[in-house]
Design a protein around this motif. Structure first.
Motif, short mmCIF file in Angstrom:
data_model
loop_
_atom_site.label_atom_id
_atom_site.label_comp_id
_atom_site.label_asym_id
_atom_site.label_seq_id
_atom_site.Cartn_x
_atom_site.Cartn_y
_atom_site.Cartn_z
N VAL A 21 -66.38 -121.93 -78.44
CA VAL A 21 -67.24 -121.91 -77.26
C VAL A 21 -68.63 -121.46 -77.71
O VAL A 21 -68.76 -120.45 -78.39
N ASP A 22 -69.65 -122.23 -77.36
CA ASP A 22 -71.02 -121.98 -77.85
C ASP A 22 -71.48 -120.54 -77.69
O ASP A 22 -71.91 -119.92 -78.65
N ASP A 23 -71.40 -119.99 -76.50
CA ASP A 23 -71.97 -118.67 -76.26
C ASP A 23 -71.07 -117.52 -76.70
O ASP A 23 -71.52 -116.39 -76.81
N ALA A 24 -69.80 -117.77 -76.97
CA ALA A 24 -68.88 -116.70 -77.33
C ALA A 24 -68.84 -116.43 -78.83
O ALA A 24 -68.61 -115.31 -79.27
N GLY A 25 -69.05 -117.46 -79.65
CA GLY A 25 -69.01 -117.29 -81.10
C GLY A 25 -67.63 -116.93 -81.64
O GLY A 25 -67.51 -116.41 -82.74
N VAL A 26 -66.59 -117.21 -80.87
CA VAL A 26 -65.23 -116.90 -81.26
C VAL A 26 -64.42 -118.20 -81.28
O VAL A 26 -64.58 -119.03 -80.41
N MET A 27 -63.55 -118.33 -82.29
CA MET A 27 -62.69 -119.51 -82.36
C MET A 27 -61.32 -119.19 -81.78
O MET A 27 -60.82 -118.08 -81.94
N HIS A 28 -60.74 -120.17 -81.10
CA HIS A 28 -59.41 -120.04 -80.50
C HIS A 28 -58.53 -121.16 -81.04
O HIS A 28 -58.97 -122.29 -81.17
N ASP A 29 -57.27 -120.83 -81.31
CA ASP A 29 -56.31 -121.84 -81.73
C ASP A 29 -55.95 -122.74 -80.56
O ASP A 29 -55.88 -122.29 -79.41
N CYS A 30 -55.73 -124.00 -80.87
CA CYS A 30 -55.27 -124.95 -79.86
C CYS A 30 -54.51 -126.06 -80.59
O CYS A 30 -54.49 -126.12 -81.81
N ILE A 31 -53.88 -126.91 -79.81
CA ILE A 31 -53.16 -128.07 -80.34
C ILE A 31 -53.67 -129.31 -79.62
O ILE A 31 -53.70 -129.35 -78.39
N VAL A 32 -54.08 -130.31 -80.38
CA VAL A 32 -54.44 -131.58 -79.79
C VAL A 32 -53.15 -132.39 -79.69
O VAL A 32 -52.56 -132.75 -80.70
N ASP A 33 -52.71 -132.60 -78.46
CA ASP A 33 -51.42 -133.27 -78.23
C ASP A 33 -51.49 -134.76 -78.46
O ASP A 33 -50.60 -135.36 -79.02
N ASN A 34 -52.55 -135.37 -77.96
CA ASN A 34 -52.73 -136.81 -78.15
C ASN A 34 -54.21 -137.12 -78.13
O ASN A 34 -55.01 -136.34 -77.63
#
Length: 88
Positions: A21-34
């Motif tokens: 997220v641009d303003d947060a500067g933190v990365m979050h794990d996610c899964i691209v399902d399709n």
């Protein structure tokens, strides 16, 4: 019966990715399902987010390239979202 509104069919991938997220500067794990060349469905079940912004970046390759995502839809508890994207 669900009506398919996508212009292109999507391919199931279950690909781990990182959301930034641009303003947060933190990365979050996610899964691209399709995904397809126009967008994707992203699953955030592994990382609860307080709120999903309408725009964020996703990377599949350890921050070498980013895809700018615009949220098209999301479910009420912000665990899945449909996005359109383009490379940054």
């Amino acid at each position: 019966m669900l009506i398919e509104r996508r212009r292109l069919a999507r391919t199931s991938v279950a690909q781990p990715a990182k959301l930034l997220v641009d303003d947060a500067g933190v990365m979050h794990d996610c899964i691209v399902d399709n995904l397809n060349t126009l967008g994707a469905c992203i699953d955030f079940n592994s990382t609860p987010l307080a709120g999903l912004p309408s725009r964020f970046d996703v990377t599949f390759d350890n921050c070498h390239t980013y895809w700018r995502c615009d949220v098209i839809w999301q479910n009420p508890n912000v665990r899945r979202a449909g996005v359109t994207w383009k490379t940054c």
